[in-house]
Design a protein around this motif. Structure first.
Motif, PDB file in Angstrom:
ATOM      1  N   ARG A   3      32.093   9.651  22.590  1.00 41.71           N
ATOM      2  CA  ARG A   3      30.798   9.154  22.162  1.00 41.71           C
ATOM      3  C   ARG A   3      29.886  10.314  21.764  1.00 41.71           C
ATOM      4  NH1 ARG A   3      29.571   4.477  26.669  1.00 41.71           N
ATOM      5  NH2 ARG A   3      30.783   5.847  28.019  1.00 41.71           N
ATOM      6  N   THR A   4      29.026  10.054  20.802  1.00 40.91           N
ATOM      7  CA  THR A   4      28.080  11.064  20.341  1.00 40.91           C
ATOM      8  C   THR A   4      26.722  10.807  20.970  1.00 40.91           C
ATOM      9  OG1 THR A   4      29.209  11.407  18.235  1.00 40.91           O
ATOM     10  CG2 THR A   4      26.883  12.008  18.338  1.00 40.91           C
ATOM     11  N   ALA A   5      26.201  11.821  21.639  1.00 47.82           N
ATOM     12  CA  ALA A   5      24.911  11.705  22.325  1.00 47.82           C
ATOM     13  C   ALA A   5      23.927  12.708  21.745  1.00 47.82           C
ATOM     14  CB  ALA A   5      25.079  11.951  23.824  1.00 47.82           C
ATOM     15  N   VAL A   6      22.695  12.263  21.540  1.00 45.72           N
ATOM     16  CA  VAL A   6      21.598  13.144  21.149  1.00 45.72           C
ATOM     17  C   VAL A   6      20.616  13.202  22.307  1.00 45.72           C
ATOM     18  CG1 VAL A   6      19.598  13.446  19.647  1.00 45.72           C
ATOM     19  CG2 VAL A   6      21.790  12.720  18.682  1.00 45.72           C
ATOM     20  N   ILE A   7      20.326  14.402  22.768  1.00 48.13           N
ATOM     21  CA  ILE A   7      19.285  14.590  23.773  1.00 48.13           C
ATOM     22  C   ILE A   7      18.115  15.253  23.065  1.00 48.13           C
ATOM     23  CG2 ILE A   7      18.660  15.585  25.997  1.00 48.13           C
ATOM     24  CD1 ILE A   7      21.623  15.599  26.701  1.00 48.13           C
ATOM     25  N   ALA A   8      17.068  14.481  22.864  1.00 47.38           N
ATOM     26  CA  ALA A   8      15.923  14.954  22.091  1.00 47.38           C
ATOM     27  C   ALA A   8      14.895  15.576  23.028  1.00 47.38           C
ATOM     28  CB  ALA A   8      15.300  13.798  21.311  1.00 47.38           C
ATOM     29  N   GLY A   9      14.934  16.908  23.092  1.00 47.63           N
ATOM     30  CA  GLY A   9      14.045  17.641  23.981  1.00 47.63           C
ATOM     31  C   GLY A   9      14.822  18.231  25.139  1.00 47.63           C
ATOM     32  N   VAL A  10      15.456  19.383  24.912  1.00 42.96           N
ATOM     33  CA  VAL A  10      16.320  19.990  25.923  1.00 42.96           C
ATOM     34  C   VAL A  10      15.731  21.317  26.377  1.00 42.96           C
ATOM     35  CG1 VAL A  10      18.614  20.892  26.453  1.00 42.96           C
ATOM     36  CG2 VAL A  10      18.366  18.924  24.928  1.00 42.96           C
ATOM     37  N   GLY A  13      16.439  22.518  33.498  1.00 41.75           N
ATOM     38  CA  GLY A  13      16.089  21.402  34.366  1.00 41.75           C
ATOM     39  C   GLY A  13      16.860  20.161  33.991  1.00 41.75           C
ATOM     40  N   LEU A  14      16.178  19.041  33.888  1.00 45.60           N
ATOM     41  CA  LEU A  14      16.863  17.775  33.645  1.00 45.60           C
ATOM     42  C   LEU A  14      17.543  17.730  32.289  1.00 45.60           C
ATOM     43  CD1 LEU A  14      17.654  14.945  34.450  1.00 45.60           C
ATOM     44  CD2 LEU A  14      15.369  14.164  33.774  1.00 45.60           C
ATOM     45  N   GLY A  15      16.918  18.270  31.238  1.00 41.46           N
ATOM     46  CA  GLY A  15      17.551  18.259  29.926  1.00 41.46           C
ATOM     47  C   GLY A  15      18.906  18.942  29.942  1.00 41.46           C
ATOM     48  N   GLU A  16      18.967  20.097  30.593  1.00 38.05           N
ATOM     49  CA  GLU A  16      20.238  20.804  30.708  1.00 38.05           C
ATOM     50  C   GLU A  16      21.238  20.012  31.539  1.00 38.05           C
ATOM     51  OE1 GLU A  16      22.004  24.907  32.723  1.00 38.05           O
ATOM     52  OE2 GLU A  16      19.972  24.923  31.887  1.00 38.05           O
ATOM     53  N   SER A  17      20.779  19.424  32.639  1.00 36.75           N
ATOM     54  CA  SER A  17      21.683  18.643  33.486  1.00 36.75           C
ATOM     55  C   SER A  17      22.248  17.443  32.745  1.00 36.75           C
ATOM     56  CB  SER A  17      20.951  18.185  34.752  1.00 36.75           C
ATOM     57  OG  SER A  17      20.639  19.281  35.587  1.00 36.75           O
ATOM     58  N   LEU A  18      21.422  16.801  31.921  1.00 29.99           N
ATOM     59  CA  LEU A  18      21.916  15.678  31.121  1.00 29.99           C
ATOM     60  C   LEU A  18      23.002  16.130  30.157  1.00 29.99           C
ATOM     61  CD1 LEU A  18      18.523  13.922  30.271  1.00 29.99           C
ATOM     62  CD2 LEU A  18      20.292  13.074  31.828  1.00 29.99           C
ATOM     63  N   ALA A  19      22.763  17.261  29.502  1.00 32.46           N
ATOM     64  CA  ALA A  19      23.755  17.775  28.554  1.00 32.46           C
ATOM     65  C   ALA A  19      25.081  18.050  29.247  1.00 32.46           C
ATOM     66  CB  ALA A  19      23.220  19.037  27.887  1.00 32.46           C
ATOM     67  N   ARG A  20      25.011  18.681  30.404  1.00 30.26           N
ATOM     68  CA  ARG A  20      26.244  19.013  31.131  1.00 30.26           C
ATOM     69  C   ARG A  20      26.945  17.748  31.638  1.00 30.26           C
ATOM     70  NH1 ARG A  20      26.754  24.315  31.708  1.00 30.26           N
ATOM     71  NH2 ARG A  20      24.897  25.659  31.623  1.00 30.26           N
ATOM     72  N   GLN A  28      30.300  14.166  22.790  1.00 30.41           N
ATOM     73  CA  GLN A  28      29.848  15.178  21.845  1.00 30.41           C
ATOM     74  C   GLN A  28      28.322  15.177  21.940  1.00 30.41           C
ATOM     75  OE1 GLN A  28      33.128  14.740  18.315  1.00 30.41           O
ATOM     76  NE2 GLN A  28      31.682  13.053  18.576  1.00 30.41           N
ATOM     77  N   VAL A  29      27.759  16.288  22.389  1.00 30.82           N
ATOM     78  CA  VAL A  29      26.341  16.305  22.757  1.00 30.82           C
ATOM     79  C   VAL A  29      25.550  17.181  21.795  1.00 30.82           C
ATOM     80  CG1 VAL A  29      24.676  16.712  24.596  1.00 30.82           C
ATOM     81  CG2 VAL A  29      27.019  16.028  25.170  1.00 30.82           C
ATOM     82  N   ALA A  30      24.587  16.564  21.114  1.00 33.42           N
ATOM     83  CA  ALA A  30      23.686  17.305  20.234  1.00 33.42           C
ATOM     84  C   ALA A  30      22.395  17.594  20.984  1.00 33.42           C
ATOM     85  CB  ALA A  30      23.385  16.494  18.973  1.00 33.42           C
ATOM     86  N   LEU A  31      22.004  18.851  20.980  1.00 32.00           N
ATOM     87  CA  LEU A  31      20.831  19.307  21.719  1.00 32.00           C
ATOM     88  C   LEU A  31      19.691  19.572  20.744  1.00 32.00           C
ATOM     89  CD1 LEU A  31      22.715  21.956  23.901  1.00 32.00           C
ATOM     90  CD2 LEU A  31      22.444  19.498  24.354  1.00 32.00           C
ATOM     91  N   PHE A  32      18.613  18.796  20.848  1.00 29.43           N
ATOM     92  CA  PHE A  32      17.446  18.959  19.979  1.00 29.43           C
ATOM     93  C   PHE A  32      16.352  19.706  20.730  1.00 29.43           C
ATOM     94  CE2 PHE A  32      17.678  15.192  16.749  1.00 29.43           C
ATOM     95  CZ  PHE A  32      18.987  15.529  16.441  1.00 29.43           C
ATOM     96  N   ALA A  33      15.877  20.776  20.152  1.00 30.29           N
ATOM     97  CA  ALA A  33      14.742  21.529  20.706  1.00 30.29           C
ATOM     98  C   ALA A  33      14.328  22.571  19.687  1.00 30.29           C
ATOM     99  CB  ALA A  33      15.102  22.191  22.036  1.00 30.29           C
ATOM    100  N   SER A  35      13.637  25.675  20.691  1.00 35.78           N
ATOM    101  CA  SER A  35      14.088  26.956  21.249  1.00 35.78           C
ATOM    102  C   SER A  35      15.546  27.202  20.880  1.00 35.78           C
ATOM    103  CB  SER A  35      13.906  26.963  22.770  1.00 35.78           C
ATOM    104  OG  SER A  35      14.499  25.802  23.331  1.00 35.78           O
ATOM    105  N   THR A  36      15.771  27.770  19.708  1.00 35.53           N
ATOM    106  CA  THR A  36      17.124  27.919  19.167  1.00 35.53           C
ATOM    107  C   THR A  36      18.054  28.696  20.090  1.00 35.53           C
ATOM    108  OG1 THR A  36      16.253  27.839  16.908  1.00 35.53           O
ATOM    109  CG2 THR A  36      18.466  28.747  17.204  1.00 35.53           C
ATOM    110  N   ASP A  37      17.616  29.843  20.573  1.00 35.27           N
ATOM    111  CA  ASP A  37      18.485  30.683  21.397  1.00 35.27           C
ATOM    112  C   ASP A  37      18.963  29.942  22.636  1.00 35.27           C
ATOM    113  OD1 ASP A  37      18.181  32.725  19.581  1.00 35.27           O
ATOM    114  OD2 ASP A  37      16.700  33.825  20.769  1.00 35.27           O
ATOM    115  N   TYR A  38      18.047  29.229  23.285  1.00 43.97           N
ATOM    116  CA  TYR A  38      18.416  28.528  24.527  1.00 43.97           C
ATOM    117  C   TYR A  38      19.455  27.448  24.269  1.00 43.97           C
ATOM    118  CZ  TYR A  38      18.249  25.559  28.598  1.00 43.97           C
ATOM    119  OH  TYR A  38      18.615  24.801  29.685  1.00 43.97           O
ATOM    120  N   ILE A  39      19.214  26.593  23.276  1.00 49.17           N
ATOM    121  CA  ILE A  39      20.150  25.483  23.072  1.00 49.17           C
ATOM    122  C   ILE A  39      21.488  25.972  22.519  1.00 49.17           C
ATOM    123  CG2 ILE A  39      18.415  23.677  22.924  1.00 49.17           C
ATOM    124  CD1 ILE A  39      18.616  23.777  19.881  1.00 49.17           C
TER     125      ILE A  39
END
Length: 239
Positions: A3-10, A13-20, A28-33, A35-39
């Motif tokens: 499944r393809t997941a978009v987390i809008a606002g990573v 904390g919780l955003g990272e935990s959701l991605a993991r 397949q997890v797309a990380l929207f933010a 902060s390019t380096d972090y994501i």
């Protein structure tokens, strides 16, 4: 099938935990933010059972959001899961909040979530449905006073979640709203609140389990709309 997941606002904390957590389930997890380096670092560090994609996105900008979803579709295909997780706030009351500060909170919590939901639900209606989760806060259900921009935006997002659930639930789109009633544990929070007992903080990894449970409910006839996450402490500094 993955499944393809978009987390809008990573972020940490919780955003990272959701991605993991989602990647651990093979998503397949797309990380929207912004902060390019972090994501990018996080996308490369997700569990190997899934796959990460860093998508630099300004969630206050409609064209940036639309371009972000196009990037996800090109890489992974249509979106099955969306978490509207971004948040912006000015912790001031009516007379101390500028129009610009009020509109910034709305642009992220309201308009940004609206555009993300349009993009994702459009995909879900063309496939077999999916899941949309809104990250809310205490202020989405009970005004605390003195944070008018945040409260107004979070109330709006909760209402939007209800409306989408009623409109598209019969079409196979499960929409849920998560009320976060407490401080999420992170290094930044512990530094800001050094005198707080660590047991009063909410564990982001445990919270991510709740989000995944909501995703697993997308093909059942009885689906929860609202989940309230708290540690039960009466001394929490609520969001």
């Amino acid at each position: 099938m993955s499944r393809t997941a978009v987390i809008a606002g990573v972020g940490p904390g919780l955003g990272e935990s959701l991605a993991r957590r989602f990647a651990a389930e093979g998503c397949q997890v797309a990380l929207f933010a912004r902060s390019t380096d972090y994501i990018e670092e996080l996308a490369d560090d997700l569990p190997e059972s899934g796959e990460g994609l860093a998508v630099t996105t300004d969630l206050t900008d409609v064209e940036s959001i639309e371009a972000g979803f196009d990037t996800v579709r090109d890489a992974f295909g249509p979106v099955d899961i969306l978490v509207n997780h971004a948040s912006a706030a000015s912790w001031t009351g009516l007379m101390d909040t500028s129009v610009e500060e009020f509109e910034e909170a709305w642009a992220v919590n309201g308009r940004g979530a609206f555009v993300c939901s349009q993009e994702a639900v459009g995909d879900m209606l063309d496939t077999d449905g999916g899941t949309v989760i809104f990250t809310g806060a205490t202020s989405a259900v009970r005004s605390l006073g003195g944070s008018i921009g945040f409260t107004a935006a979070k109330f709006a997002a909760r209402g939007m979640a209800m409306d989408i659930a009623q409109e598209y639930g019969p079409e196979g789109v499960h929409v849920a709203h998560v009320v976060i009633d407490g401080q999420i544990d992170s290094e930044a929070v512990r530094e800001r609140l050094p005198d707080r007992d660590g047991e009063t903080f909410l564990d982001p990894d445990e919270m991510a389990e709740t989000y995944w449970h909501l995703v697993e409910q997308d093909n059942v006839s009885t689906q929860p709309f609202e989940v309230h996450i708290t540690n039960g402490s009466q001394n929490s500094e609520f969001m």
